[in-house]
Design a protein around this motif. Sequence first.
Motif, PDB file in Angstrom:
ATOM      1  N   ALA A 142       4.856  16.478   5.554  1.00 24.77           N
ATOM      2  CA  ALA A 142       5.903  16.095   5.501  1.00 24.77           C
ATOM      3  C   ALA A 142       6.129  15.243   6.885  1.00 24.77           C
ATOM      4  N   GLU A 143       4.612  15.536   7.826  1.00 24.22           N
ATOM      5  CA  GLU A 143       4.605  15.198   8.757  1.00 24.22           C
ATOM      6  C   GLU A 143       3.854  13.596   9.177  1.00 24.22           C
ATOM      7  N   ARG A 144       3.004  13.078   7.530  1.00 25.65           N
ATOM      8  CA  ARG A 144       2.762  11.780   7.017  1.00 25.65           C
ATOM      9  C   ARG A 144       4.379  10.650   6.845  1.00 25.65           C
ATOM     10  N   ILE A 145       4.992  11.647   6.230  1.00 28.76           N
ATOM     11  CA  ILE A 145       6.427  11.072   5.771  1.00 28.76           C
ATOM     12  C   ILE A 145       7.226  10.181   6.993  1.00 28.76           C
ATOM     13  N   ILE A 146       7.013  11.199   7.667  1.00 24.13           N
ATOM     14  CA  ILE A 146       7.623  11.283   9.329  1.00 24.13           C
ATOM     15  C   ILE A 146       7.456   9.538   9.699  1.00 24.13           C
ATOM     16  N   ASN A 147       5.886  10.391  10.323  1.00 23.29           N
ATOM     17  CA  ASN A 147       4.990   9.471  10.680  1.00 23.29           C
ATOM     18  C   ASN A 147       4.778   7.592  10.022  1.00 23.29           C
ATOM     19  N   ARG A 148       5.142   7.586   9.119  1.00 26.02           N
ATOM     20  CA  ARG A 148       4.662   6.336   7.715  1.00 26.02           C
ATOM     21  C   ARG A 148       5.913   5.839   7.971  1.00 26.02           C
ATOM     22  N   SER A 149       6.828   6.398   8.374  1.00 28.53           N
ATOM     23  CA  SER A 149       8.783   6.426   7.853  1.00 28.53           C
ATOM     24  C   SER A 149       8.647   5.719   6.461  1.00 28.53           C
ATOM     25  N   VAL A 150       8.377   6.320   5.651  1.00 32.93           N
ATOM     26  CA  VAL A 150       8.487   6.431   4.448  1.00 32.93           C
ATOM     27  C   VAL A 150       8.952   7.693   3.449  1.00 32.93           C
ATOM     28  N   ASN A 151       9.834   7.689   2.359  1.00 30.04           N
ATOM     29  CA  ASN A 151      10.152   8.582   0.983  1.00 30.04           C
ATOM     30  C   ASN A 151       9.488   8.915   0.510  1.00 30.04           C
ATOM     31  N   HIS A 152       8.237   7.965  -0.327  1.00 32.27           N
ATOM     32  CA  HIS A 152       7.399   7.958  -1.318  1.00 32.27           C
ATOM     33  C   HIS A 152       5.905   8.399  -0.893  1.00 32.27           C
ATOM     34  N   VAL A 153       5.909   9.717  -1.284  1.00 31.05           N
ATOM     35  CA  VAL A 153       4.029   9.324  -0.847  1.00 31.05           C
ATOM     36  C   VAL A 153       3.078  10.722  -2.380  1.00 31.05           C
TER      37      VAL A 153
ATOM     38  N   VAL B  52       5.476  13.159  -4.773  1.00 31.31           N
ATOM     39  CA  VAL B  52       6.477  13.789  -4.219  1.00 31.31           C
ATOM     40  C   VAL B  52       7.189  12.949  -3.582  1.00 31.31           C
ATOM     41  N   THR B  53       8.714  13.363  -2.920  1.00 28.41           N
ATOM     42  CA  THR B  53       9.274  12.971  -2.046  1.00 28.41           C
ATOM     43  C   THR B  53       9.475  12.806  -0.807  1.00 28.41           C
ATOM     44  N   SER B  54      10.394  12.504  -0.274  1.00 24.11           N
ATOM     45  CA  SER B  54      10.850  13.580   1.014  1.00 24.11           C
ATOM     46  C   SER B  54      12.129  14.539   0.749  1.00 24.11           C
ATOM     47  N   TRP B  55      12.802  14.286  -0.070  1.00 25.38           N
ATOM     48  CA  TRP B  55      13.688  15.326  -0.726  1.00 25.38           C
ATOM     49  C   TRP B  55      13.182  16.207  -1.105  1.00 25.38           C
ATOM     50  N   ASP B  56      12.158  16.314  -1.683  1.00 26.43           N
ATOM     51  CA  ASP B  56      11.310  17.470  -2.407  1.00 26.43           C
ATOM     52  C   ASP B  56      10.490  18.450  -1.113  1.00 26.43           C
ATOM     53  N   ILE B  57       9.950  17.083  -0.394  1.00 27.17           N
ATOM     54  CA  ILE B  57       9.588  18.208   0.816  1.00 27.17           C
ATOM     55  C   ILE B  57      10.542  19.092   1.863  1.00 27.17           C
ATOM     56  N   THR B  58      11.445  18.595   2.096  1.00 25.64           N
ATOM     57  CA  THR B  58      13.106  19.175   2.499  1.00 25.64           C
ATOM     58  C   THR B  58      12.880  20.171   1.839  1.00 25.64           C
TER      59      THR B  58
ATOM     60  N   ALA C 162       0.977  -0.817  -0.502  1.00 20.68           N
ATOM     61  CA  ALA C 162       0.067  -0.157  -0.275  1.00 20.68           C
ATOM     62  C   ALA C 162       0.863   1.518   0.389  1.00 20.68           C
ATOM     63  N   ALA C 163       0.735   2.287  -0.710  1.00 20.04           N
ATOM     64  CA  ALA C 163       1.618   3.089  -0.909  1.00 20.04           C
ATOM     65  C   ALA C 163       0.848   4.532  -0.085  1.00 20.04           C
ATOM     66  N   VAL C 164       1.900   5.561   0.726  1.00 17.79           N
ATOM     67  CA  VAL C 164       1.025   6.298   1.310  1.00 17.79           C
ATOM     68  C   VAL C 164       0.547   7.433   0.324  1.00 17.79           C
ATOM     69  N   THR C 165      -0.132   7.862   0.364  1.00 16.17           N
ATOM     70  CA  THR C 165      -1.174   8.889  -0.560  1.00 16.17           C
ATOM     71  C   THR C 165      -1.453   9.868   0.676  1.00 16.17           C
TER      72      THR C 165
END
Length: 123
Positions: free
Chosen positions: A27-38, A51-57, A13-16
């Motif tokens: 950004a919170e979702r990336i941290i809470n779900r420990s993923v690099n891609h949404v 979007v990636t964690s890098w894009d968010i950063t 399942a993808a985080v969406t």
Amino acid sequence: TEEIAFVHSVTHAAVTCTEDEEVKAVAERIINRSVNHVVVTDEQGKLRGIVTSWDITKAVAKGKKKLVDIIIRKVVTTKPDESLEEASRKMAQHQISALPVIGQDKRLLGIITSEDIAKLLGR
């Protein structure tokens, strides 16, 4: 003979999120779900971008608050019946580490990452 492994064997399942969300929420979702891609989807679950964690950063560093400003629209995807070898080749070719898995009508079925493939292939 070696058995061919298919994308569906490692799809999860993808985080969406949706396009109208704030960068901070994603950004919170990336941290809470420990993923690099949404994966960005519309109300029908169709792929709209990623979007990636890098894009968010980068967005946070530049003070961007709206997700719509940073979504990657040209998304490289895979289908459930594609071989893992082919999916892996796509990732290497495009220098990316994940592929949204889509079905008919560009509907999101999940995501596979280079980590998933590496685990399965035991590398």
